[in-house]
Design a protein around this motif. Sequence first.
Motif, PDB file in Angstrom:
ATOM      1  N   LYS A 149       0.837  -1.199   0.000  1.00  0.00           N
ATOM      2  CA  LYS A 149       0.000   0.000   0.000  1.00  0.00           C
ATOM      3  C   LYS A 149       0.871   1.247   0.000  1.00  0.00           C
ATOM      4  O   LYS A 149       0.631   2.188  -0.726  1.00  0.00           O
ATOM      5  CB  LYS A 149      -0.927  -0.017   1.217  1.00  0.00           C
ATOM      6  N   TYR A 180      -1.700  -2.307  -4.886  1.00  0.00           N
ATOM      7  CA  TYR A 180      -2.418  -2.696  -3.678  1.00  0.00           C
ATOM      8  C   TYR A 180      -3.828  -3.135  -4.014  1.00  0.00           C
ATOM      9  O   TYR A 180      -4.558  -2.445  -4.723  1.00  0.00           O
ATOM     10  CB  TYR A 180      -2.478  -1.547  -2.670  1.00  0.00           C
ATOM     11  N   GLU A 213      -6.648  -4.909  -1.400  1.00  0.00           N
ATOM     12  CA  GLU A 213      -6.795  -5.347  -0.016  1.00  0.00           C
ATOM     13  C   GLU A 213      -7.030  -6.852   0.102  1.00  0.00           C
ATOM     14  O   GLU A 213      -6.417  -7.526   0.927  1.00  0.00           O
ATOM     15  CB  GLU A 213      -7.936  -4.591   0.666  1.00  0.00           C
ATOM     16  N   VAL A 240       0.956  -4.527   5.051  1.00  0.00           N
ATOM     17  CA  VAL A 240      -0.408  -4.571   4.501  1.00  0.00           C
ATOM     18  C   VAL A 240      -1.150  -5.834   4.931  1.00  0.00           C
ATOM     19  O   VAL A 240      -2.219  -6.141   4.403  1.00  0.00           O
ATOM     20  CB  VAL A 240      -0.445  -4.426   2.955  1.00  0.00           C
TER      21      VAL A 240
END
Length: 119
Positions: free
Chosen positions: A13, A52, A54, A103
Amino acid sequence: MDVIDIRTFIPCKDFDVSKSFYTEIGFTPEDASEDLTLFQNGKCFFFLQRFYNEELAKNFMLQVCVADIDAAFDLCEKSAHKTKISPIQRERWGKVFFVWGPVGELLHITELNSELKTK
């Protein structure tokens, strides 16, 4: 197909925070481009990518086999950028502890029993 190497791409991230984390735990960075850094420790390599997602990051796992789990634990425990670390556990196949990166990526730091190291 004669495979000679496999290198994974780890998401991040904040590129600088993740670069610091992997440097703190013993990997040497070499920028491949503005959005990609190659990390090395011995004969092992991986890429950190400026990307990135999630769901990907929270499900990303990597086993890192080490020669000395106590030294690896001490190094990882000192990292300012880890998000969590577990105690060392003994398993039938060796020892392992878990460290979560910036992350949420999960590293299985593993010292295999001697009979498994050569396989």
